[in-house]
Design a protein around this motif. Sequence first.
Motif, PDB file in Angstrom:
ATOM      1  N   LYS A  66       0.846  -1.057  -0.080  1.00  0.00           N
ATOM      2  CA  LYS A  66       0.012   0.066  -0.058  1.00  0.00           C
ATOM      3  C   LYS A  66       0.879   1.238   0.009  1.00  0.00           C
ATOM      4  N   VAL A  67       0.596   2.179  -0.862  1.00  0.00           N
ATOM      5  CA  VAL A  67       1.262   3.244  -0.872  1.00  0.00           C
ATOM      6  C   VAL A  67       0.895   4.252   0.374  1.00  0.00           C
ATOM      7  N   ASP A  68       2.311   4.540   0.910  1.00  0.00           N
ATOM      8  CA  ASP A  68       1.977   5.098   2.312  1.00  0.00           C
ATOM      9  C   ASP A  68       2.394   6.892   2.296  1.00  0.00           C
ATOM     10  N   ALA A  69       3.396   7.026   1.251  1.00  0.00           N
ATOM     11  CA  ALA A  69       3.582   8.477   0.793  1.00  0.00           C
ATOM     12  C   ALA A  69       4.366   8.479  -0.521  1.00  0.00           C
ATOM     13  N   PHE A  70       4.417   9.603  -1.150  1.00  0.00           N
ATOM     14  CA  PHE A  70       5.096   9.614  -2.608  1.00  0.00           C
ATOM     15  C   PHE A  70       5.253  11.030  -2.761  1.00  0.00           C
ATOM     16  N   THR A  71       6.316  11.147  -3.613  1.00  0.00           N
ATOM     17  CA  THR A  71       6.400  12.708  -4.198  1.00  0.00           C
ATOM     18  C   THR A  71       6.732  12.329  -5.646  1.00  0.00           C
ATOM     19  N   VAL A  72       6.578  13.541  -6.561  1.00  0.00           N
ATOM     20  CA  VAL A  72       6.847  13.476  -8.025  1.00  0.00           C
ATOM     21  C   VAL A  72       8.252  14.267  -8.256  1.00  0.00           C
ATOM     22  N   VAL A  73       9.148  13.415  -8.691  1.00  0.00           N
ATOM     23  CA  VAL A  73      10.530  13.987  -8.983  1.00  0.00           C
ATOM     24  C   VAL A  73      10.430  14.605 -10.461  1.00  0.00           C
ATOM     25  N   ARG A  74      10.557  15.692 -10.526  1.00  0.00           N
ATOM     26  CA  ARG A  74      10.476  16.409 -11.655  1.00  0.00           C
ATOM     27  C   ARG A  74      11.788  17.014 -12.578  1.00  0.00           C
ATOM     28  N   GLY A  89       7.812   6.524  -4.307  1.00  0.00           N
ATOM     29  CA  GLY A  89       6.943   6.280  -3.342  1.00  0.00           C
ATOM     30  C   GLY A  89       7.381   5.443  -2.325  1.00  0.00           C
ATOM     31  N   GLN A  90       6.791   5.708  -1.132  1.00  0.00           N
ATOM     32  CA  GLN A  90       7.033   4.703  -0.052  1.00  0.00           C
ATOM     33  C   GLN A  90       5.859   3.693   0.157  1.00  0.00           C
ATOM     34  N   VAL A  91       6.356   2.492  -0.041  1.00  0.00           N
ATOM     35  CA  VAL A  91       5.336   1.287   0.061  1.00  0.00           C
ATOM     36  C   VAL A  91       5.335   0.224   1.434  1.00  0.00           C
ATOM     37  N   VAL A  92       4.226   0.250   2.016  1.00  0.00           N
ATOM     38  CA  VAL A  92       4.335  -0.613   3.147  1.00  0.00           C
ATOM     39  C   VAL A  92       3.554  -2.049   2.673  1.00  0.00           C
ATOM     40  N   PHE A  93       4.111  -3.143   2.836  1.00  0.00           N
ATOM     41  CA  PHE A  93       3.738  -4.370   2.567  1.00  0.00           C
ATOM     42  C   PHE A  93       4.037  -5.362   3.696  1.00  0.00           C
ATOM     43  N   ASP A  94       3.545  -6.498   3.636  1.00  0.00           N
ATOM     44  CA  ASP A  94       3.449  -7.558   4.684  1.00  0.00           C
ATOM     45  C   ASP A  94       3.203  -6.836   5.985  1.00  0.00           C
ATOM     46  N   ASN A  95       2.802  -5.842   6.214  1.00  0.00           N
ATOM     47  CA  ASN A  95       2.318  -5.200   7.384  1.00  0.00           C
ATOM     48  C   ASN A  95       3.594  -4.341   8.140  1.00  0.00           C
ATOM     49  N   ASP A  96       4.555  -5.163   7.903  1.00  0.00           N
ATOM     50  CA  ASP A  96       5.732  -4.412   8.543  1.00  0.00           C
ATOM     51  C   ASP A  96       7.228  -3.744   7.543  1.00  0.00           C
ATOM     52  N   VAL A  98       8.741  -1.585   4.955  1.00  0.00           N
ATOM     53  CA  VAL A  98       8.781  -0.524   4.303  1.00  0.00           C
ATOM     54  C   VAL A  98       9.859  -0.380   3.083  1.00  0.00           C
ATOM     55  N   ALA A  99       9.473   0.087   2.077  1.00  0.00           N
ATOM     56  CA  ALA A  99      10.337   0.184   0.889  1.00  0.00           C
ATOM     57  C   ALA A  99      10.242   1.420   0.075  1.00  0.00           C
ATOM     58  N   LEU A 100      11.232   1.853  -0.364  1.00  0.00           N
ATOM     59  CA  LEU A 100      11.203   3.147  -1.202  1.00  0.00           C
ATOM     60  C   LEU A 100      11.360   2.870  -2.537  1.00  0.00           C
ATOM     61  N   SER A 101      10.674   3.155  -3.547  1.00  0.00           N
ATOM     62  CA  SER A 101      10.962   2.885  -5.045  1.00  0.00           C
ATOM     63  C   SER A 101      10.047   3.573  -5.832  1.00  0.00           C
ATOM     64  N   HIS A 102      10.392   3.464  -7.004  1.00  0.00           N
ATOM     65  CA  HIS A 102       9.546   3.910  -8.347  1.00  0.00           C
ATOM     66  C   HIS A 102       8.170   3.556  -8.209  1.00  0.00           C
ATOM     67  N   LEU A 103       7.100   4.297  -8.238  1.00  0.00           N
ATOM     68  CA  LEU A 103       5.693   3.892  -8.614  1.00  0.00           C
ATOM     69  C   LEU A 103       5.512   4.135 -10.104  1.00  0.00           C
ATOM     70  N   VAL A 104       5.298   3.089 -10.879  1.00  0.00           N
ATOM     71  CA  VAL A 104       5.117   3.382 -12.310  1.00  0.00           C
ATOM     72  C   VAL A 104       3.500   2.646 -12.551  1.00  0.00           C
ATOM     73  N   GLY A 105       3.019   3.021 -14.008  1.00  0.00           N
ATOM     74  CA  GLY A 105       1.909   2.430 -14.628  1.00  0.00           C
ATOM     75  C   GLY A 105       0.881   3.274 -14.626  1.00  0.00           C
ATOM     76  N   LYS A 106       0.922   4.506 -14.134  1.00  0.00           N
ATOM     77  CA  LYS A 106      -0.122   5.436 -14.374  1.00  0.00           C
ATOM     78  C   LYS A 106       0.429   6.712 -14.338  1.00  0.00           C
ATOM     79  N   PRO A 107      -0.427   7.571 -14.634  1.00  0.00           N
ATOM     80  CA  PRO A 107       0.096   9.142 -14.846  1.00  0.00           C
ATOM     81  C   PRO A 107       0.372   9.725 -13.346  1.00  0.00           C
ATOM     82  N   VAL A 108       1.715  10.312 -13.520  1.00  0.00           N
ATOM     83  CA  VAL A 108       2.295  10.684 -12.176  1.00  0.00           C
ATOM     84  C   VAL A 108       1.282  11.457 -11.093  1.00  0.00           C
TER      85      VAL A 108
END
Length: 149
Positions: A66-74, A89-96, A98-108
């Motif tokens: 689940k996306v917890d936070a994100f920012t657009v890098v211009r 984006g910061q994504v939380v998965f498996d409940n605990d 946290v990973a920071l990575s690209h979010l892709v697949g739809k407009p920013v």
Amino acid sequence: MPVNRSSPEIAELQPGVTTEPGTRGDVRLVGRRCTACGVRVFPARLRCVSCFSERLERVVLSRLGKVDAFTVVREAPPGYHGPVPYVLGQVVFDNDIVALSHLVGKPVDDWRRGDIVASYVLELPAGSKQVPHRTFAFQPASPQDLAEA
Ligand SMILES: [Zn+2]
């Protein structure tokens, strides 16, 4: 930005970031679980971040998060040869985890907190190094992703 859904081999994308094949050409990220206190970490580390034990076991993580936070890098950082703008984006998965990575697949501008995403391998253009950079990223989870969770 090509997203590689067919990376069937176990691969180390970058130091500490390993994957293993999923069931349909997708990949699952691999983290570590501390056998002393149970804390899970991603990317893999040599010591537990909580109790500093070195007794860590391999654990395959859920693809969904689940996306917890994100920012657009211009403005592209030095050495980055992919398209801009892009979403980090910061994504939380498996409940605990946290990973920071690209979010892709739809407009920013369409990303929202709480979006459900699935992990993929992302190949970024090589630039002058001539070797494409492979990393993990998250895309909106498909109905099939959700059904398999
Ligand atoms: Zn521990």
